[in-house]
Design an enzyme around this catalytic site. Structure first.
Site, PDB file in Angstrom:
ATOM      1  CG  ASP A  50      -2.074  -0.890   1.165  1.00 16.93           C
ATOM      2  OD1 ASP A  50      -2.183  -1.650   0.188  1.00 16.93           O
ATOM      3  OD2 ASP A  50      -2.902  -0.854   2.103  1.00 16.93           O
ATOM      4  CG  HIS A 196       2.257   0.008   4.487  1.00 16.26           C
ATOM      5  ND1 HIS A 196       1.987  -0.951   5.438  1.00 16.26           N
ATOM      6  CD2 HIS A 196       1.099   0.703   4.302  1.00 16.26           C
ATOM      7  CE1 HIS A 196       0.719  -0.834   5.832  1.00 16.26           C
ATOM      8  NE2 HIS A 196       0.170   0.154   5.156  1.00 16.26           N
TER       9      HIS A 196
END
Length: 239
Positions: A50, A196
């Site tokens: 993400d 991430h």
């Protein structure tokens, strides 16, 4: 009577907007919505990232994945992709999936329906323009779904997918060891891993812990005979 009726309609509209946010509870969605939880074929693990693409960090993840000959799904923010469309094209050229994370990293519970639909449509259009292909998946910031988010997803033919385990790699205290241990604690065949590739919405530099933990996570998947790949090949449970 008219005032009471309007108040009732407002209450219903508010509930329709807020109730989907309950799916942020992993136990609830695992039992009732396995596809949203990211559960797929038991012999596979989906790897997702993400908050990128970020020129400081995303290239390091791409290099590591290339070294392992693996593909993943990257949920990008429109504001980040607009700054570096070349990184979005590099993701596609490397065989990765590019999916929608939103325009900015805002909790969509705090946005009105019109603003939510506008922002997600804007992100969708940019991903399609930059990569040359329409995105298939949506993961809202913080994993918070709303009624407006689901409406936008339906209109754009995006499938919402959250995750079954994560590494808590956004915190200032995260290390390679803590991230790897946290992922392994929730990892299972058919699961979806959230890490991430950017710290734009996290503690500065926190992405380094996720990057350092990734080889250990991949080694664990290999040891247990799970094939690692993007969501598109994950065999997600029915919608």
């Amino acid at each position: 009577m008219r005032t009471a009726g309007l108040a009732g309609l407002a209450a219903v509209a508010s509930a329709l907007h807020v109730v989907p946010a309950l799916t942020v509870l992993p136990g609830l969605r695992r039992r009732l919505l396995p596809g949203l939880h990211g559960l797929g074929a038991p012999e596979r693990v989906a790897l997702t990232f993400d908050d990128g693409p970020d020129p400081e960090s995303t290239p390091h993840f791409l290099d590591l994945l290339a070294a392992h000959r693996l593909r993943a799904t990257f949920f990008v923010l429109g504001v980040m992709l607009r700054r570096r469309p070349d990184l979005g094209r590099r993701l596609v050229d490397a065989g990765h999936e590019v999916a929608v994370h939103g325009w900015t990293h805002d909790n969509l519970l705090l946005r009105g329906p019109a603003g939510t639909v506008h922002d997600l449509t804007r992100a969708y259009d940019l991903v399609a323009e930059v990569t040359g292909r329409p995105p298939e998946f949506l993961r809202p910031p913080y994993g918070v779904l709303t009624g407006a988010t689901l409406l936008a997803a339906r209109r754009l033919r995006l499938r919402p997918v959250l995750w079954s385990c994560w590494g808590r790699d956004w915190t200032a205290t995260a290390t390679a060891d803590t991230v790897a241990r946290t992922v392994r604690a929730g990892l299972g065949g058919g699961g979806t891993v959230l890490l991430h590739d950017s710290s734009c919405a996290a503690a500065p530099g926190a992405w380094r812990a996720g990057l350092a933990a990734l080889p250990a996570v991949l080694a664990e998947c290999h040891r247990r005979g799970w094939r690692v790949g993007p969501l598109g090949t994950h065999g997600l449970s029915a919608r």
